[in-house]
Scaffold this motif. Sequence first.
Motif, PDB file in Angstrom:
ATOM      1  N   SER A 136      -6.134   5.009   8.891  1.00 39.48           N
ATOM      2  CA  SER A 136      -6.901   6.238   8.670  1.00 39.48           C
ATOM      3  C   SER A 136      -6.778   6.768   7.244  1.00 39.48           C
ATOM      4  O   SER A 136      -7.444   7.744   6.893  1.00 39.48           O
ATOM      5  CB  SER A 136      -6.414   7.336   9.642  1.00 39.48           C
ATOM      6  N   LEU A 137      -5.954   6.132   6.402  1.00 40.07           N
ATOM      7  CA  LEU A 137      -5.725   6.632   5.046  1.00 40.07           C
ATOM      8  C   LEU A 137      -6.458   5.835   3.978  1.00 40.07           C
ATOM      9  O   LEU A 137      -6.616   6.317   2.857  1.00 40.07           O
ATOM     10  CB  LEU A 137      -4.217   6.622   4.730  1.00 40.07           C
ATOM     11  N   ARG A 138      -6.903   4.620   4.287  1.00 39.45           N
ATOM     12  CA  ARG A 138      -7.543   3.787   3.270  1.00 39.45           C
ATOM     13  C   ARG A 138      -8.918   4.342   2.911  1.00 39.45           C
ATOM     14  O   ARG A 138      -9.759   4.538   3.787  1.00 39.45           O
ATOM     15  CB  ARG A 138      -7.705   2.352   3.762  1.00 39.45           C
ATOM     16  N   PRO A 139      -9.185   4.542   1.603  1.00 46.58           N
ATOM     17  CA  PRO A 139     -10.546   4.966   1.206  1.00 46.58           C
ATOM     18  C   PRO A 139     -11.546   3.822   1.237  1.00 46.58           C
ATOM     19  O   PRO A 139     -12.754   4.067   1.283  1.00 46.58           O
ATOM     20  CB  PRO A 139     -10.342   5.489  -0.222  1.00 46.58           C
ATOM     21  N   PHE A 140     -11.082   2.573   1.201  1.00 49.39           N
ATOM     22  CA  PHE A 140     -11.969   1.412   1.334  1.00 49.39           C
ATOM     23  C   PHE A 140     -11.221   0.351   2.129  1.00 49.39           C
ATOM     24  O   PHE A 140      -9.996   0.234   2.048  1.00 49.39           O
ATOM     25  CB  PHE A 140     -12.414   0.878  -0.033  1.00 49.39           C
ATOM     26  N   PRO A 141     -11.923  -0.431   2.963  1.00 48.05           N
ATOM     27  CA  PRO A 141     -11.256  -1.339   3.906  1.00 48.05           C
ATOM     28  C   PRO A 141     -10.595  -2.517   3.192  1.00 48.05           C
ATOM     29  O   PRO A 141     -10.859  -2.814   2.022  1.00 48.05           O
ATOM     30  CB  PRO A 141     -12.398  -1.810   4.814  1.00 48.05           C
ATOM     31  N   LEU A 142      -9.737  -3.213   3.946  1.00 45.81           N
ATOM     32  CA  LEU A 142      -9.101  -4.422   3.435  1.00 45.81           C
ATOM     33  C   LEU A 142     -10.109  -5.548   3.321  1.00 45.81           C
ATOM     34  O   LEU A 142     -11.024  -5.684   4.135  1.00 45.81           O
ATOM     35  CB  LEU A 142      -7.963  -4.858   4.360  1.00 45.81           C
ATOM     36  N   ARG A 143      -9.919  -6.373   2.311  1.00 47.86           N
ATOM     37  CA  ARG A 143     -10.721  -7.575   2.177  1.00 47.86           C
ATOM     38  C   ARG A 143     -10.172  -8.651   3.101  1.00 47.86           C
ATOM     39  O   ARG A 143      -9.052  -8.547   3.605  1.00 47.86           O
ATOM     40  CB  ARG A 143     -10.722  -8.043   0.727  1.00 47.86           C
ATOM     41  N   ALA A 144     -10.937  -9.702   3.295  1.00 41.92           N
ATOM     42  CA  ALA A 144     -10.528 -10.751   4.239  1.00 41.92           C
ATOM     43  C   ALA A 144      -9.227 -11.415   3.791  1.00 41.92           C
ATOM     44  O   ALA A 144      -8.327 -11.660   4.602  1.00 41.92           O
ATOM     45  CB  ALA A 144     -11.645 -11.788   4.370  1.00 41.92           C
ATOM     46  N   ALA A 145      -9.107 -11.693   2.482  1.00 43.43           N
ATOM     47  CA  ALA A 145      -7.886 -12.329   1.981  1.00 43.43           C
ATOM     48  C   ALA A 145      -6.688 -11.409   2.128  1.00 43.43           C
ATOM     49  O   ALA A 145      -5.560 -11.858   2.413  1.00 43.43           O
ATOM     50  CB  ALA A 145      -8.069 -12.734   0.522  1.00 43.43           C
ATOM     51  N   GLU A 146      -6.892 -10.106   1.948  1.00 39.83           N
ATOM     52  CA  GLU A 146      -5.793  -9.154   2.081  1.00 39.83           C
ATOM     53  C   GLU A 146      -5.357  -9.017   3.532  1.00 39.83           C
ATOM     54  O   GLU A 146      -4.156  -8.899   3.824  1.00 39.83           O
ATOM     55  CB  GLU A 146      -6.228  -7.805   1.512  1.00 39.83           C
ATOM     56  N   ALA A 147      -6.299  -9.036   4.445  1.00 39.29           N
ATOM     57  CA  ALA A 147      -5.943  -8.986   5.865  1.00 39.29           C
ATOM     58  C   ALA A 147      -5.145 -10.218   6.265  1.00 39.29           C
ATOM     59  O   ALA A 147      -4.229 -10.135   7.102  1.00 39.29           O
ATOM     60  CB  ALA A 147      -7.209  -8.854   6.709  1.00 39.29           C
ATOM     61  N   THR A 148      -5.462 -11.354   5.669  1.00 38.32           N
ATOM     62  CA  THR A 148      -4.710 -12.581   5.962  1.00 38.32           C
ATOM     63  C   THR A 148      -3.257 -12.459   5.508  1.00 38.32           C
ATOM     64  O   THR A 148      -2.344 -12.937   6.178  1.00 38.32           O
ATOM     65  CB  THR A 148      -5.382 -13.778   5.278  1.00 38.32           C
ATOM     66  N   ILE A 149      -3.039 -11.827   4.377  1.00 34.05           N
ATOM     67  CA  ILE A 149      -1.663 -11.640   3.881  1.00 34.05           C
ATOM     68  C   ILE A 149      -0.856 -10.799   4.858  1.00 34.05           C
ATOM     69  O   ILE A 149       0.305 -11.112   5.178  1.00 34.05           O
ATOM     70  CB  ILE A 149      -1.688 -10.992   2.490  1.00 34.05           C
ATOM     71  N   TYR A 150      -1.456  -9.732   5.365  1.00 32.69           N
ATOM     72  CA  TYR A 150      -0.744  -8.888   6.320  1.00 32.69           C
ATOM     73  C   TYR A 150      -0.469  -9.626   7.628  1.00 32.69           C
ATOM     74  O   TYR A 150       0.556  -9.403   8.273  1.00 32.69           O
ATOM     75  CB  TYR A 150      -1.546  -7.620   6.597  1.00 32.69           C
ATOM     76  N   SER A 151      -1.397 -10.482   8.023  1.00 38.20           N
ATOM     77  CA  SER A 151      -1.188 -11.217   9.273  1.00 38.20           C
ATOM     78  C   SER A 151      -0.006 -12.170   9.167  1.00 38.20           C
ATOM     79  O   SER A 151       0.611 -12.526  10.172  1.00 38.20           O
ATOM     80  CB  SER A 151      -2.466 -11.984   9.647  1.00 38.20           C
TER      81      SER A 151
ATOM     82  N   GLU B 194       0.847  -1.187   0.000  1.00 37.30           N
ATOM     83  CA  GLU B 194       0.000   0.000   0.000  1.00 37.30           C
ATOM     84  C   GLU B 194       0.881   1.235   0.000  1.00 37.30           C
ATOM     85  O   GLU B 194       2.002   1.231   0.539  1.00 37.30           O
ATOM     86  CB  GLU B 194      -0.917   0.022   1.229  1.00 37.30           C
ATOM     87  N   ALA B 195       0.361   2.305  -0.602  1.00 37.05           N
ATOM     88  CA  ALA B 195       1.097   3.567  -0.641  1.00 37.05           C
ATOM     89  C   ALA B 195       0.107   4.699  -0.845  1.00 37.05           C
ATOM     90  O   ALA B 195      -0.938   4.533  -1.497  1.00 37.05           O
ATOM     91  CB  ALA B 195       2.137   3.568  -1.757  1.00 37.05           C
ATOM     92  N   THR B 196       0.413   5.853  -0.282  1.00 35.12           N
ATOM     93  CA  THR B 196      -0.328   7.091  -0.538  1.00 35.12           C
ATOM     94  C   THR B 196       0.653   8.119  -1.070  1.00 35.12           C
ATOM     95  O   THR B 196       1.749   8.315  -0.511  1.00 35.12           O
ATOM     96  CB  THR B 196      -1.006   7.613   0.742  1.00 35.12           C
ATOM     97  N   LEU B 197       0.261   8.781  -2.147  1.00 34.82           N
ATOM     98  CA  LEU B 197       1.125   9.733  -2.838  1.00 34.82           C
ATOM     99  C   LEU B 197       0.413  11.066  -2.968  1.00 34.82           C
ATOM    100  O   LEU B 197      -0.813  11.123  -3.063  1.00 34.82           O
ATOM    101  CB  LEU B 197       1.497   9.227  -4.241  1.00 34.82           C
ATOM    102  N   LYS B 198       1.189  12.105  -3.014  1.00 37.30           N
ATOM    103  CA  LYS B 198       0.695  13.442  -3.365  1.00 37.30           C
ATOM    104  C   LYS B 198       1.459  13.862  -4.616  1.00 37.30           C
ATOM    105  O   LYS B 198       2.676  14.035  -4.593  1.00 37.30           O
ATOM    106  CB  LYS B 198       0.931  14.429  -2.229  1.00 37.30           C
ATOM    107  N   VAL B 199       0.742  14.005  -5.737  1.00 30.43           N
ATOM    108  CA  VAL B 199       1.356  14.251  -7.038  1.00 30.43           C
ATOM    109  C   VAL B 199       0.929  15.618  -7.533  1.00 30.43           C
ATOM    110  O   VAL B 199      -0.258  15.970  -7.486  1.00 30.43           O
ATOM    111  CB  VAL B 199       0.967  13.162  -8.059  1.00 30.43           C
ATOM    112  N   ASP B 200       1.900  16.392  -8.015  1.00 27.47           N
ATOM    113  CA  ASP B 200       1.647  17.682  -8.649  1.00 27.47           C
ATOM    114  C   ASP B 200       2.217  17.657 -10.060  1.00 27.47           C
ATOM    115  O   ASP B 200       3.406  17.382 -10.251  1.00 27.47           O
ATOM    116  CB  ASP B 200       2.297  18.831  -7.866  1.00 27.47           C
ATOM    117  N   VAL B 201       1.357  17.913 -11.050  1.00 29.96           N
ATOM    118  CA  VAL B 201       1.788  18.073 -12.435  1.00 29.96           C
ATOM    119  C   VAL B 201       1.678  19.552 -12.764  1.00 29.96           C
ATOM    120  O   VAL B 201       0.580  20.109 -12.824  1.00 29.96           O
ATOM    121  CB  VAL B 201       0.926  17.235 -13.395  1.00 29.96           C
TER     122      VAL B 201
END
Length: 751
Positions: free
Chosen positions: A319-334, A112-119
């Motif tokens: 606090s940064l995710r616009p949508f929550p983790l799915r169950a399979a994704e939470a398992t990967i982090y665990s 996961e990553a959050t970026l601030k981009v200016d063009v």
Amino acid sequence: MNSLLLSFRTAACSKPSACCMRQWCVVWGGLWRRLQLCLCCLWCMALPVAAQQDACLDSLFAFAQRAGDKQQHISASIYLRHRMHTQRRGQVVRYLPHMFPLEKGKNDYLSEATLKVDVHPNGRTDCRIEAYYSSNPHFSVRRFEQSDGWVFLLYGPHLFHPHLLNPLHPRNRRFYYYNYAYAAPMQGYEVLRYHIVPRFSNSQLVRGEIDLDRHTGQVRNFSFTYRYNLQSVTVTGRPGSRGLEALLPQQARVMSKFRLMGNKVDEVYEMQAQLSDMPADTLVTSPSARPAHSLDLTSRYSVVVDTSGMRYGLAPFDSLRPFPLRAAEATIYSRADSLRQEFASRYVPKQRTQQRSFEQTQGRKYEVLLNSFHIPLGSHRESYLRLPPVFTPSMVQWSGSKGLSLQTRIRMNYHFAAHDATLSFVPRVGYSFKQKQVHWSLPLALTFWPSTDASLEVRAAGGAHVYNSRQAREVAKLLEQHTHYDSLLQVLRSFNLAYYRDNSVEGDFNLSPAPGLRLKVGGRYHRRVLMNAPRWEGEQSLQRVLESVGPRLEIAYTPRQYYCLQGKRRVPLYSHFPTFTLAYERGYNLKHGSNHYERVEGDIYYHLRLYALRSLYFCFGGGTYTHCGLNTFLDYDFFRFNNMPSDWTDELTGSFQLLDSRWYNESRYYARATSSYESPMLLFARVPRLSRFVTIERLYLNLLSVRSLGLYSEIGYGIGTPLLDLGFFTSVAPGHRLDFGFRCIFKLFDD
């Protein structure tokens, strides 16, 4: 058609016995008139619909052109989520170019990553990485410094990569078919669905679907599929609804699949962006903030990435995710901690390992054999030592005229941060089996004074086999009696030349006082040792050792050379004018031997970049010895038999592939012209199955004139693939002699 039918009926009814035929003609005529009426009605009904569809496409390209002309500031906050599933079978996939390491077996990773981009309006892109975390131990935040896929203009000429032609750009309209599918109402507007189909199969083109707003021509939804680096990629997304939000996708999903010999890599990127029409403050201090010269394009070609305030770990994303983790994704982090421990246990020091499995032992052998080793030298990124693998296919080259050859190299760089200087050492060695020659080169360069790109270079080299002008004059007397290429070659081969092995030391001081202007001042020392003397005896005997030393001057100028700055150093980009080069060299005898000389060479090189990754290369050059002694060696700088190319990308351009090496040292003058045209969609790149592997095609035309050979020409065709380059050539020599050959250059496992 009606007149033909009427004449047929008249002829049929003129016979008394044709009553049945007369009745059939009456019925058929009525049916035909009704069919004509129905077809006309359908045509009249279809005309407005087709015209409306064409008008909608015209509005699409008009909207795209208006959007492309906007030079406004774009600021976006981007959230990225990357999920990857890998399956490794065997060791081959570990050595593919640009392939990251794959862990054994099946693995799942999440990043996961959050970026601030200016063009900015001047083209500069600033990126601030606010938070980053990955469960893959081989991934780091440095991936964003070289990636341009996290921001792209929906209506630009290219999609994601420069080699993908965007079907939404007006200039690319001729490459695609736009097939209308259906119309459907949406929330407050109506859209038309179009299927986009490439006019021919090529890796530069994409296929997919778009939903167009009937009234404005704006794209509401899009889906594109293409192939890139042996991957199948699908991109779906939805842009914003108004203003600058319509230029970038607010939501996007990128899915890629890689399959090779049982190895699998499946990736899914999910992106959400929040765009703002309001100008934002500059995120990163950029070199383009100061007034730039008219040739300085740093603001357009620089992507400044700031990681100073980045937060690493999982906690910030709650606090940064616009949508929550799915169950399979939470398992990967665990399982992330256990995966990292497993990764660390595989690379424990040798003294702590009690027993190794057979697979691990064999894997180590393959790693030593095919892998290059990168050893850091200090904390700076430009300080490293790269050792080559023991053997890889990229070391091998083969051609019909030059035979089989091997070459390898070592790279060493060290950056002196206090003085902004770099010391580089790139020794190379190669062997040609047909010529039975060992070639080596030891170039050492110290780059300093970045604003003028000043450098000191010292290069020791050896292994080339040359013959002197005394033998060349004897050969020329015999060649005067022949005109056909076959007989000329026969004279050269039967003369039994006495070759010298050439070892040299070169030293140069380079300076670029202005953009496009480069000066080189240095000296050359040659020591040539006789290898054999089968027919030169008595008074005509050749001297065993010949030495010479002298100065060399070179000036190269490219008008209107555009560049970008990396720190204080100017990096050349392009120019609309050719590069003119003039070189002068003088050699003096050392001891005895009468091998003094004076030589002048000139070169005009032009690289014309065309649209859609097409290019034209032209090179015109010539040289002459204005003065030479009895034993001078006719050895040119810009026209020579190149055993060790300095660049391993397309070594076929600008050189003669079928020319016998003896002609390079025969004449006191030469004139040559070489050219090539390359395109990703020329011939084989349009064939559906071959287009997956053929990434570039090239046409070659080379011309040469020397004293005894007359006009010699080579015509060739080449293809480039991710694994190797192939070139097929035919030569036309005096006497209409045709010769054929090809050359193969492997790129697999190239370091």
